[in-house]
Design a protein around this motif. Structure first.
Motif: not given
Length: 242
Positions: A205, A209, A214, A227-228, A231-232
């Protein structure tokens, strides 16, 4: 890209597992602790120690200005060793104060120091009752009472302060931790999370992101962690080498 990192709570369970990841990635780390003995240990790990109490706003601001960080990582908690049940009622109040007053001071110091991003620890079990798995946009349990109400109130204060600050704010809602330094050797709770994977999420992070929230936990039915992952690029199976 290498950054100057101000790691608040460097001697905590996640902080200890995050330090080697930060240093291996080439970052320069200033780590805070309230304890001089722990500061000496941080120094041996390659961290620039800062002995400071987050409730001392002036001292915290001075320490952060001296560190000149690009990014602040907020891993502060106030919990008893091994989550000792006999001390948890008191700890709920202390931890909520860390999340509210401590985060407020940390955000103010970060703003004054020109920090561009903050990554902050929250929890993944503060959602209001409702359909599961919970996504990040689901409401928190703001109507809770008793110790849960105190805890959720602290979480709401922390997340509001970080997400409304004039820098990019990332909130990581961690599941129930296990692994080295946590007091639990095996997964437990509705959304378990190994401490190494928790620290790994904070590392990612730093520069991945969009600002926001998250969920960070092993696959489970209580919270969604899609989502994590997307996006991460986060993985729940990450572990530090033995």
């Amino acid at each position: 890209m290498a950054y100057r990192i101000f790691l608040a709570g460097a001697s905590g369970a996640i902080g200890q597992r995050l330090i080697p990841q930060l240093l291996a990635a080439g970052h320069q780390v200033t780590g805070t602790t309230r304890n001089a003995d722990r500061a000496a240990k941080l120094g041996t790990l390659g961290v620039e120690p800062a002995v400071v109490d987050v409730f001392d706003a002036d001292a915290l601001s001075r320490a952060m200005r001296a560190a000149r960080p690009d990014i602040v990582v907020h891993q502060l908690t106030d919990l008893p060793a091994g989550l000792d049940p006999s001390r948890m009622a008191e700890a709920v109040v202390g931890n909520a104060r860390i999340r509210e007053e401590g985060t407020r001071n940390l955000v103010a110091a970060a703003v004054a120091s020109g920090v561009r991003r903050m990554v902050a620890q929250s929890i993944a079990w503060a959602f209001a009752p409702g359909s599961e798995p919970h996504a990040e946009a689901d409401p928190l349990d703001s109507g809770a009472s008793g110790n849960r109400g105190i805890s959720v109130g602290g979480v709401i204060a922390l997340e509001t302060a970080v997400l409304n600050a004039p820098f990019a704010g990332i909130v990581l809602r961690y599941g129930q931790l296990y692994g080295p330094g946590t007091g639990a050797d095996t997964p437990a709770g509705a959304s378990p999370l190994h401490v190494d994977a928790a620290a790994y999420a904070a590392l990612l992070a730093l520069d991945k992101g969009a600002p926001g929230i998250f969920n960070i936990a092993e696959p489970n039915e209580a919270v969604s962690t899609r989502k994590a992952a997307v996006e991460l690029g986060w993985r729940a199976d990450f572990r530090l080498p033995a």
